[in-house]
Design a protein around this motif. Sequence first.
Motif, PDB file in Angstrom:
ATOM      1  N   LEU A 108       0.829  -1.209   0.000  1.00 49.51           N
ATOM      2  CA  LEU A 108       0.000   0.000   0.000  1.00 49.51           C
ATOM      3  C   LEU A 108       0.865   1.261   0.000  1.00 49.51           C
ATOM      4  CD1 LEU A 108      -2.747  -1.123   2.543  1.00 49.51           C
ATOM      5  CD2 LEU A 108      -3.147  -0.524   0.154  1.00 49.51           C
ATOM      6  N   ILE A 109       1.914   1.271   0.813  1.00 48.30           N
ATOM      7  CA  ILE A 109       2.803   2.430   0.862  1.00 48.30           C
ATOM      8  C   ILE A 109       3.498   2.611  -0.483  1.00 48.30           C
ATOM      9  CG2 ILE A 109       4.903   3.357   1.920  1.00 48.30           C
ATOM     10  CD1 ILE A 109       4.012   1.880   4.507  1.00 48.30           C
ATOM     11  N   ARG A 110       3.960   1.504  -1.047  1.00 49.82           N
ATOM     12  CA  ARG A 110       4.665   1.560  -2.337  1.00 49.82           C
ATOM     13  C   ARG A 110       3.744   2.106  -3.422  1.00 49.82           C
ATOM     14  NH1 ARG A 110       7.418  -3.608  -2.581  1.00 49.82           N
ATOM     15  NH2 ARG A 110       9.364  -2.638  -1.900  1.00 49.82           N
ATOM     16  N   ARG A 111       2.480   1.708  -3.393  1.00 50.45           N
ATOM     17  CA  ARG A 111       1.559   2.142  -4.444  1.00 50.45           C
ATOM     18  C   ARG A 111       1.114   3.581  -4.269  1.00 50.45           C
ATOM     19  NH1 ARG A 111      -3.172  -1.471  -6.732  1.00 50.45           N
ATOM     20  NH2 ARG A 111      -1.259  -2.337  -7.609  1.00 50.45           N
ATOM     21  N   TYR A 112       0.679   3.944  -3.073  1.00 51.29           N
ATOM     22  CA  TYR A 112       0.012   5.225  -2.911  1.00 51.29           C
ATOM     23  C   TYR A 112       0.951   6.367  -2.553  1.00 51.29           C
ATOM     24  CZ  TYR A 112      -4.321   2.659  -3.270  1.00 51.29           C
ATOM     25  OH  TYR A 112      -5.348   1.867  -3.735  1.00 51.29           O
ATOM     26  N   MET A 113       2.152   6.054  -2.098  1.00 48.11           N
ATOM     27  CA  MET A 113       3.072   7.131  -1.756  1.00 48.11           C
ATOM     28  C   MET A 113       4.281   7.179  -2.683  1.00 48.11           C
ATOM     29  SD  MET A 113       2.907   7.348   2.392  1.00 48.11           S
ATOM     30  CE  MET A 113       3.728   8.933   2.303  1.00 48.11           C
ATOM     31  N   GLY A 114       4.707   6.021  -3.190  1.00 51.12           N
ATOM     32  CA  GLY A 114       5.785   5.997  -4.162  1.00 51.12           C
ATOM     33  C   GLY A 114       7.096   6.559  -3.651  1.00 51.12           C
ATOM     34  N   VAL A 115       7.369   6.380  -2.359  1.00 49.15           N
ATOM     35  CA  VAL A 115       8.612   6.885  -1.770  1.00 49.15           C
ATOM     36  C   VAL A 115       9.394   5.715  -1.178  1.00 49.15           C
ATOM     37  CG1 VAL A 115       7.657   9.162  -1.261  1.00 49.15           C
ATOM     38  CG2 VAL A 115       7.469   7.335   0.448  1.00 49.15           C
ATOM     39  N   PRO A 116      10.694   5.898  -0.916  1.00 46.54           N
ATOM     40  CA  PRO A 116      11.466   4.830  -0.276  1.00 46.54           C
ATOM     41  C   PRO A 116      10.866   4.425   1.069  1.00 46.54           C
ATOM     42  CG  PRO A 116      12.926   6.524  -1.140  1.00 46.54           C
ATOM     43  CD  PRO A 116      11.541   7.054  -1.271  1.00 46.54           C
ATOM     44  N   ILE A 117      11.047   3.158   1.422  1.00 47.05           N
ATOM     45  CA  ILE A 117      10.485   2.614   2.658  1.00 47.05           C
ATOM     46  C   ILE A 117      11.614   2.203   3.598  1.00 47.05           C
ATOM     47  CG2 ILE A 117       9.090   0.764   3.666  1.00 47.05           C
ATOM     48  CD1 ILE A 117       7.537   0.658   1.029  1.00 47.05           C
ATOM     49  N   ILE A 118      11.539   2.703   4.832  1.00 48.00           N
ATOM     50  CA  ILE A 118      12.405   2.240   5.918  1.00 48.00           C
ATOM     51  C   ILE A 118      11.589   1.253   6.740  1.00 48.00           C
ATOM     52  CG2 ILE A 118      13.731   2.888   7.971  1.00 48.00           C
ATOM     53  CD1 ILE A 118      13.933   5.713   6.788  1.00 48.00           C
ATOM     54  N   TYR A 119      12.136   0.107   6.993  1.00 51.78           N
ATOM     55  CA  TYR A 119      11.421  -0.966   7.695  1.00 51.78           C
ATOM     56  C   TYR A 119      12.093  -1.166   9.052  1.00 51.78           C
ATOM     57  CZ  TYR A 119       9.475  -5.722   8.338  1.00 51.78           C
ATOM     58  OH  TYR A 119       8.843  -6.842   8.802  1.00 51.78           O
ATOM     59  N   HIS A 120      11.319  -0.964  10.124  1.00 52.29           N
ATOM     60  CA  HIS A 120      11.880  -1.040  11.476  1.00 52.29           C
ATOM     61  C   HIS A 120      11.027  -1.956  12.351  1.00 52.29           C
ATOM     62  CE1 HIS A 120      13.965   0.210  15.115  1.00 52.29           C
ATOM     63  NE2 HIS A 120      12.786   0.390  15.684  1.00 52.29           N
ATOM     64  N   VAL A 121      11.665  -2.902  13.002  1.00 54.01           N
ATOM     65  CA  VAL A 121      10.992  -3.800  13.937  1.00 54.01           C
ATOM     66  C   VAL A 121      11.258  -3.295  15.347  1.00 54.01           C
ATOM     67  CG1 VAL A 121      10.840  -6.153  14.824  1.00 54.01           C
ATOM     68  CG2 VAL A 121      11.194  -5.758  12.373  1.00 54.01           C
ATOM     69  N   GLU A 122      10.210  -2.879  16.030  1.00 51.03           N
ATOM     70  CA  GLU A 122      10.367  -2.331  17.382  1.00 51.03           C
ATOM     71  C   GLU A 122      10.650  -3.444  18.382  1.00 51.03           C
ATOM     72  OE1 GLU A 122       8.522   1.611  18.669  1.00 51.03           O
ATOM     73  OE2 GLU A 122       7.103   0.111  19.379  1.00 51.03           O
ATOM     74  N   GLU A 123      11.451  -3.118  19.366  1.00 50.20           N
ATOM     75  CA  GLU A 123      11.902  -4.144  20.305  1.00 50.20           C
ATOM     76  C   GLU A 123      10.771  -4.660  21.173  1.00 50.20           C
ATOM     77  OE1 GLU A 123      15.480  -4.949  23.527  1.00 50.20           O
ATOM     78  OE2 GLU A 123      15.275  -2.984  22.559  1.00 50.20           O
ATOM     79  N   ASN A 124       9.869  -3.795  21.581  1.00 49.80           N
ATOM     80  CA  ASN A 124       8.771  -4.202  22.467  1.00 49.80           C
ATOM     81  C   ASN A 124       7.434  -3.922  21.792  1.00 49.80           C
ATOM     82  OD1 ASN A 124      10.458  -4.930  24.757  1.00 49.80           O
ATOM     83  ND2 ASN A 124      10.848  -2.722  24.956  1.00 49.80           N
ATOM     84  N   PRO A 125       6.871  -4.901  21.068  1.00 54.59           N
ATOM     85  CA  PRO A 125       5.615  -4.687  20.345  1.00 54.59           C
ATOM     86  C   PRO A 125       4.474  -4.268  21.266  1.00 54.59           C
ATOM     87  CG  PRO A 125       6.636  -6.755  19.714  1.00 54.59           C
ATOM     88  CD  PRO A 125       7.378  -6.259  20.901  1.00 54.59           C
ATOM     89  N   ARG A 126       3.635  -3.408  20.755  1.00 55.54           N
ATOM     90  CA  ARG A 126       2.499  -2.910  21.521  1.00 55.54           C
ATOM     91  C   ARG A 126       1.514  -4.041  21.804  1.00 55.54           C
ATOM     92  NH1 ARG A 126      -0.321   2.666  19.851  1.00 55.54           N
ATOM     93  NH2 ARG A 126       1.865   3.212  20.162  1.00 55.54           N
ATOM     94  N   GLY A 127       1.085  -4.149  23.055  1.00 56.26           N
ATOM     95  CA  GLY A 127       0.082  -5.141  23.425  1.00 56.26           C
ATOM     96  C   GLY A 127       0.620  -6.544  23.602  1.00 56.26           C
TER      97      GLY A 127
END
Length: 805
Positions: free
Chosen positions: A273-292
Amino acid sequence: MAPPRNERLFEPNASIVLVGCRGAGKRTLGFLGALHLRRRLVTEDHYFEKVTGLSRGQYLARHGRDRFARQTIDVFRRMLDANRTGCIIECGMSSFNQEAQDVLREYSKTHPVVYIHREKEQIASLMDAADAQQLLEADGTHRSCSNFEYYNLHDSATPIAASASVSGTSTPTNGRQQSGPSKLLCVQEDFARFLDIITGRGAAKAWLESPFSVAAIPVEFRAYSYALRLRLSSLVGVDLDWDDFEASADCVELIIDHWPDDLMNVIARQVALIRRYMGVPIIYHVEENPRGERRRPPEEKNPMDAELLELGLRLGVDYISVDLQRDEALVHRVLQRRGRSKVIGNFWHMGLGALPWQDDRQIENYRRARALGCDIVRMVRFCVNDSPAEYLDDFKKRVHETFPDPKPPLVAYDFSVLGVRTPLQTNILAPVKHLGMENGRDHLATVSHASHAFEMNFRQFLLDPLQFYVLGSNVSYSLSPAMHTAAYDFNSMPHSFRAVSCATLDSLNQICSADTFGGACLTAPFKVAVMPQLKVRSAHADAIGAVNVLLPLRGRTGAVLDHANARNRAGPARGFFGDNTDWSSILTCLRRAISPRNHVQPSKTTALVVGAGGMARAAIYALYQLGCRNIFVYNRTVRRATDVAAHFNRWAALQAAAAPPTAPTTATGPTQNAGGMCRVLTSLSEPWPEGFQLPTIVISCVPATSVDGNPPADFVMPLDWLRSPTGGVVVELAYEPLVTPLVAQMRAVRDKMCPSWVVVDGLEVVAEMAIEAFELMTGRMAPKRIMKEVCRKTWESQQQRRALS
């Protein structure tokens, strides 16, 4: 400390394999990918028939299931082995076989193997519910035998009905025909962007061709860049209007802070969705302590984080963000599997007692990230009025003096419970949030929208208000001022844009010599005349022999990047840069309008360009970039048409001679006609030349109104030239009036002769030109939707005023 070997850095020309279940869109994507990369498309079904002389169904009926299974695996192996370079290989149902998957795992050590999947509902709609359930359950095994994956986001278009080179045979159409504009443009652009990332051909190619384009300069090397932080927990289950995100940042940081059901597919879809509708580079980050999520011990959490980080790399994100304070084995794994994704090495100093900037351990942290091979180092520190801005400035100075170039760019800033410190302490990858999204617990994104952050630079006099122009002998009716002004307002830029009529190089030079000159869009008579005065030109402008965008060079050094990053700054110009966006605007409109039935086949597709001026040159160049190699030129003055055709025939011959000797010569690859790419038509009364298909692309580059005292062209097509059974696309570049004689004729042809013709009017092209010019002039992404709306509304207002006068 040496960085680990990159296991997923394949040869640029290594064949790409597509796997996935039936209905995932492998054939369509394979076809689009082959066109984009100029490669052969090889499909398993056709290769099986080529090897055995029988279709799969015929072979099964004749030889039985056991022999069919053995033959299928044997052909599968041979197909991969015989097509190791220069191909897109589409695998059929054989990829579900365990033995075939073992073959793919081995193949993936040296080649990209891409798992194609899509919404389960879309696949289920194509088959029986029980079959779909069984197939989808088995489909998950493709993750284990592939090293990339692409989520084929649904596009409400008729499936492609096209033919392509498939191991020397033609791919039959599926019987369905689509008229009207191609709605596969989104899929085509998404997949092309994905392929450019995994093959490494994107930014480098853009830089060589036009170093001032937005795509040419990575976000970490721009003068200013902003990262929109989007949390997965905020995206899942929310009905977003993606139009509101247009041009809101230079890149997106997708933060995996939530583990919903079906997590891997949810993440893959969000990236799509980000690639299609924004067309900008993507930074992918996995947070250490997921919410919930409950806090898990390292032996349980690290494998899950490794799997999530691996997913980001598989999805072909531009940047993978990894915390260097985490488990070393986890960090090593990311670096080992990075492929062509860039690595951002993070040091988060959170909570009270955070490591001060003046502590020597901060320098050692940077040293470690540099030694590991990180492309960017990000260091963020929590502060409670204990860290004056001077401390961070001193640290940045120490980094600059301690480590020789080249070194990874540094992103460093303070934040507190009130949010990130303002004025923003980093010029690159500064964190911002979207206006409509709540902060939640994200204290790093309290500045709303990149435009608001960018505006601060003008308020602090780091950037300057500039004057931009459209210059030419007849620009009073230009729509550019309204479109550019709307884009300035959107980006909070205090620039101005005016249309100024002038006809001599002296008057042009007088305007361009001002310290506040920001750039100009050029029309006749300057497009060719100004070429000798330019210090730097894009490869496109050199090929066409004309420019339509002029920019001042104000960098302190002679480096082109320095000049590009000096945009939005006043001062004496050291020279000028010229580019041509006429061709790319035409190309964009063609790609949007050409139906799959009329996809360009270099050896067959025929185009007609009407005119022989600067726009005609741009049109021919656009057709070449589209892959068309049979181009006819018609102009009232035959000599001018002959000169233009000769120019491009010489240029195309040089391109063919410079092509690598290993480049495949196929129906989807580069070809060179013996008689030259361009031919001249001397009369409209003659029949269409024998041996060539009727044109499916027509581009009219002649004025529909009187210019410089010359009579209008009033061009219409001979009806016999418009009898293409599949229709085609007509692009009319004139928009004064909007309904030219050619547009009126084509509407009648569409109504009475062939409904498959698509007409692109001049406003569509002029809007694309303004969008690309704005990005070249400012270095910022254009608000395309707003500029297109302003274009139409401004034209309508002009017509109303004329009607009343």
